[in-house]
Design a protein around this motif. Structure first.
Motif, short mmCIF file in Angstrom:
data_model
loop_
_atom_site.label_atom_id
_atom_site.label_comp_id
_atom_site.label_asym_id
_atom_site.label_seq_id
_atom_site.Cartn_x
_atom_site.Cartn_y
_atom_site.Cartn_z
N ILE A 1 0.83 -1.27 0.29
CA ILE A 1 0.04 -0.01 -0.12
C ILE A 1 0.91 1.17 -0.01
CG2 ILE A 1 -1.75 -1.20 1.15
CD1 ILE A 1 -1.37 0.43 3.71
N LEU A 2 1.97 1.17 0.11
CA LEU A 2 2.88 2.40 0.32
C LEU A 2 3.92 2.25 -1.23
CD1 LEU A 2 4.30 2.36 3.85
CD2 LEU A 2 2.60 3.96 2.72
N ASP A 3 3.78 3.35 -2.05
CA ASP A 3 4.77 3.24 -3.15
C ASP A 3 6.12 3.57 -3.12
OD1 ASP A 3 2.42 2.95 -4.57
OD2 ASP A 3 1.95 5.04 -5.03
N LYS A 4 6.54 4.32 -1.85
CA LYS A 4 7.85 4.71 -1.67
C LYS A 4 8.39 3.59 -1.04
CE LYS A 4 7.26 8.84 -3.35
NZ LYS A 4 7.76 9.27 -4.56
N ALA A 5 7.89 2.69 -0.30
CA ALA A 5 8.63 1.79 0.28
C ALA A 5 8.93 0.43 -0.58
CB ALA A 5 7.78 1.05 1.49
#
Length: 251
Positions: free
Chosen positions: A37-41
């Motif tokens: 759910i997190l694009d940056k991780a």
């Protein structure tokens, strides 16, 4: 509306085994898991368990800073457990405290046996566990979410780590203690297992239990963890099933 009220109930569990939230001793609270759910991780997961809302993110393997922490033959695994100031009914002071430092280590030690750290020499794998809403059992919920985030990041693992707490309230051994039972119950026993082989990677106890109660708690915990493991696998499959259905729809 407050998540819960800090007032001890008159009865934590009735004579016929009904708990303050209406569950039977062997029942867990509702659980929902989502990955990616997190694009940056590099990997992420979100778990809702009862009133708990916990986000886990994984970054790495990546370069280690500061350099003196580098382990030449394996990856360094770092974990940070943090409770947001708004995660409890009364505002929590921001920043690390004794409990968050302890739980960071507990979660890291529960997860490390699952990671092929020797595959990533000289690098670091950072695991962040952020408690957005706290409702008892955040350490085991954090382990489940962090394990999913590691898998979502593509980290080589021996298997998923699943976790659940069990406890004792009076003469009853109960699964997944709620806030009332966590605060005023007689014993609490969080546990985690590296699945497939069902190797225990976390086992803590707080409060007395007889040998018979301990064995019952261990059995109850194992059964709950097996169920959570199936939920983890479903959560990891779900994004690919959505893509598969989409492709079939186009065809």
């Amino acid at each position: 509306m407050p998540l819960y009220v800090e007032k001890k109930p008159e009865v934590l569990i009735t004579e016929d085994g009904v708990r303050t939230d209406g569950r039977k001793p062997y029942e867990m609270r509702p659980v929902r898991m989502t990955v990616g759910i997190l694009d940056k991780a590099d990997g992420s997961a979100f778990i809702e368990w009862g009133g708990n809302k916990i986000l886990a993110a994984v970054f790495g393997p990546r370069e280690v800073h500061p350099k003196h922490l580098v382990l030449p033959d394996k990856a360094l695994v770092r974990t940070r457990y943090n409770m947001a100031p708004f995660s409890t009914p009364e505002r929590k002071r921001p920043g690390p405290d004794r409990r968050s430092v302890e739980l960071s280590k507990v979660i890291r030690e529960a997860l490390k046996p699952a990671i092929f750290v020797e595959n990533y020499p000289g690098s670091v794998i950072d695991i962040f566990v952020e408690v957005l809403r706290s409702d008892a059992g955040t350490r085991v919920a954090g382990v489940n979410a962090a394990s999913l985030a590691l898998a979502n990041a593509g980290i080589a693992m021996r298997g998923l780590v699943a976790a659940c707490a069990v406890g004792r309230v009076g003469d009853f051994v109960v699964c997944d203690p709620n806030h009332d039972e966590d605060m005023w119950g007689d014993a609490d026993m969080p546990m985690a297992m590296l699945m497939e082989a069902e190797e225990i990677t976390l086992l803590q106890t707080d409060g007395p239990m007889t040998e018979e109660q301990f064995r019952e708690a261990l059995k109850l915990g194992r059964n709950a963890i097996r169920l959570l493991y199936e939920m983890q696998k479903e959560a990891l499959k779900r994004p690919y099933q959505v893509v598969e259905r989409s492709v079939r729809g186009v065809v």
